[in-house]
Design a protein around this motif. Sequence first.
Motif, PDB file in Angstrom:
ATOM      1  N   GLU A   1      -6.893   1.632  12.618  1.00  0.00           N
ATOM      2  CA  GLU A   1      -7.485   2.881  12.151  1.00  0.00           C
ATOM      3  C   GLU A   1      -6.894   3.302  10.810  1.00  0.00           C
ATOM      4  OE1 GLU A   1      -9.934   4.807  13.289  1.00  0.00           O
ATOM      5  OE2 GLU A   1     -10.385   3.306  14.819  1.00  0.00           O
ATOM      6  N   LEU A   2      -5.589   3.163  10.673  1.00  0.00           N
ATOM      7  CA  LEU A   2      -4.929   3.555   9.435  1.00  0.00           C
ATOM      8  C   LEU A   2      -5.344   2.655   8.278  1.00  0.00           C
ATOM      9  CD1 LEU A   2      -2.925   5.471   8.134  1.00  0.00           C
ATOM     10  CD2 LEU A   2      -1.076   3.980   8.893  1.00  0.00           C
ATOM     11  N   ALA A   3      -5.492   1.363   8.564  1.00  0.00           N
ATOM     12  CA  ALA A   3      -5.894   0.424   7.518  1.00  0.00           C
ATOM     13  C   ALA A   3      -7.300   0.729   7.017  1.00  0.00           C
ATOM     14  CB  ALA A   3      -5.818  -1.008   8.051  1.00  0.00           C
ATOM     15  N   LEU A   4      -8.172   1.167   7.918  1.00  0.00           N
ATOM     16  CA  LEU A   4      -9.526   1.511   7.502  1.00  0.00           C
ATOM     17  C   LEU A   4      -9.562   2.734   6.590  1.00  0.00           C
ATOM     18  CD1 LEU A   4     -11.437   0.938  10.882  1.00  0.00           C
ATOM     19  CD2 LEU A   4     -11.497  -0.496   8.833  1.00  0.00           C
TER      20      LEU A   4
ATOM     21  N   ALA B   1       3.216  11.444   2.411  1.00  0.00           N
ATOM     22  CA  ALA B   1       3.380  10.416   1.373  1.00  0.00           C
ATOM     23  C   ALA B   1       2.146   9.547   1.186  1.00  0.00           C
ATOM     24  CB  ALA B   1       4.589   9.537   1.704  1.00  0.00           C
ATOM     25  N   GLY B   2       1.108   9.772   1.987  1.00  0.00           N
ATOM     26  CA  GLY B   2      -0.106   9.007   1.826  1.00  0.00           C
ATOM     27  C   GLY B   2      -0.225   7.875   2.838  1.00  0.00           C
ATOM     28  N   PRO B   3      -1.450   7.356   3.015  1.00  0.00           N
ATOM     29  CA  PRO B   3      -1.701   6.319   4.031  1.00  0.00           C
ATOM     30  C   PRO B   3      -0.976   5.008   3.764  1.00  0.00           C
ATOM     31  CG  PRO B   3      -3.654   6.696   2.679  1.00  0.00           C
ATOM     32  CD  PRO B   3      -2.696   7.773   2.333  1.00  0.00           C
ATOM     33  N   LYS B   4      -0.737   4.680   2.503  1.00  0.00           N
ATOM     34  CA  LYS B   4      -0.065   3.412   2.213  1.00  0.00           C
ATOM     35  C   LYS B   4       1.355   3.401   2.768  1.00  0.00           C
ATOM     36  CE  LYS B   4       0.108  -0.631   0.123  1.00  0.00           C
ATOM     37  NZ  LYS B   4       1.454  -1.060   0.520  1.00  0.00           N
ATOM     38  N   ALA B   5       2.097   4.498   2.575  1.00  0.00           N
ATOM     39  CA  ALA B   5       3.459   4.581   3.102  1.00  0.00           C
ATOM     40  C   ALA B   5       3.447   4.533   4.629  1.00  0.00           C
ATOM     41  CB  ALA B   5       4.133   5.862   2.616  1.00  0.00           C
ATOM     42  N   ALA B   6       2.483   5.237   5.237  1.00  0.00           N
ATOM     43  CA  ALA B   6       2.377   5.224   6.694  1.00  0.00           C
ATOM     44  C   ALA B   6       2.031   3.841   7.212  1.00  0.00           C
ATOM     45  CB  ALA B   6       1.324   6.242   7.136  1.00  0.00           C
TER      46      ALA B   6
END
Length: 390
Positions: free
Chosen positions: A325-328, A298-303
């Motif tokens: 790490e995910l936010a970057l 679903a993409g990094p935003k959902a994660a």
Amino acid sequence: MIEAWWLLLLVPAVGTLGWFMGRRASERRGGARLSRLSATYFRGLNYLLNEQQDKAIEVFLQIAERDRETLETQFTLGTLFRRRGEVDRAIRLHQSVISRPGLSDEQKTRAILALGEDYMRAGLLDRAETLFTDLVKLGAAAPQALRHLMSIYQAERDWQQAIDHARRYEQATGEPMGRLIAQFECELAEKARLQNDLAAAREHLGRANAADANSVRAALLEGQLELAAGNDLAAIRAYERAARQDIEFLPEVLAPLLAACDRAGDPARARSFLLEMVERYPGVSPALALCRRLEQEAGPKAALDFLRNHLRERPSIRGEAALIELALRTEGEDPRGLLLTLREINEQLIVRSPGYRCQGCGFGARAHHWQCPSCKQWATIKPLPHVAVE
């Protein structure tokens, strides 16, 4: 130090000795003899309770010299010799007791058991096995002898003999031995697996599950067998069973189970399992695994949203690092919003972590105590270095 369980077994025997000696002394030689023996006996018992084994042995040797017919003295001495590592002396003493004429069956059985324990302590397992096997054949002291034989066969890794004697012990005592038998069957299954005899391995695992329906080890081994055979669906079922039987084994299950789900083309099952584990498992591992899958699907935003919400409820350092790490990797993420989230997580981590620890037992506390609530020592609880002074 003398362990508490050992004292619990030894002190009643010594107490019986004291009563018996006092009675014999009274019957044979009157009050003066009784007084001397009682005083000697209580002096030896006092040494024993104060963990002065050398002095206790000296006293009981004196008692044995005064009354060589008293078996209780010999058994007590033998136990003390074995306990302090003088196994040769214990062996000679118990051999001499066995050779005495006129022993009752109960006394001879007790002496043979003691001699077998001496041999075990000395590492002479073959001699101990012979003695205990003879006792089992005679039906004398079968439970104790069977338990010792189980220990010997475990040391020798003779798992089939261990299984047979565990079953006999269960029949003799009524004590359930299923969990132990399942471990022995798993040892045989592991051996068969390493020899690439998968049929034998599955047979042993079936017996392990029959002995203990909640055997986590059997489920894990079954998963390994099915993976090796290319049976991903069967492996998934085995790993799911292992995790549900004991949630603490989830780290052993997670990677192979998810890989099997991917090969089987069943991402929905992997996601459903992870959601269940996120609710049940106290650690962050399933949440991070689910986060990685959400990012792919679903993409990094959902994660990022999922992980942020999860860490607010269950803060962890590993999760915090994963969040950064995910936010970057997430385009358009508000740095201020991320910093506020990180501050909230850190505040919870600080509140939940102990600020003080006992130097004696390791007890952690959030407030200072002069006396440790766990080990009861004084002035052993001190501030941890990470505690900030306001």
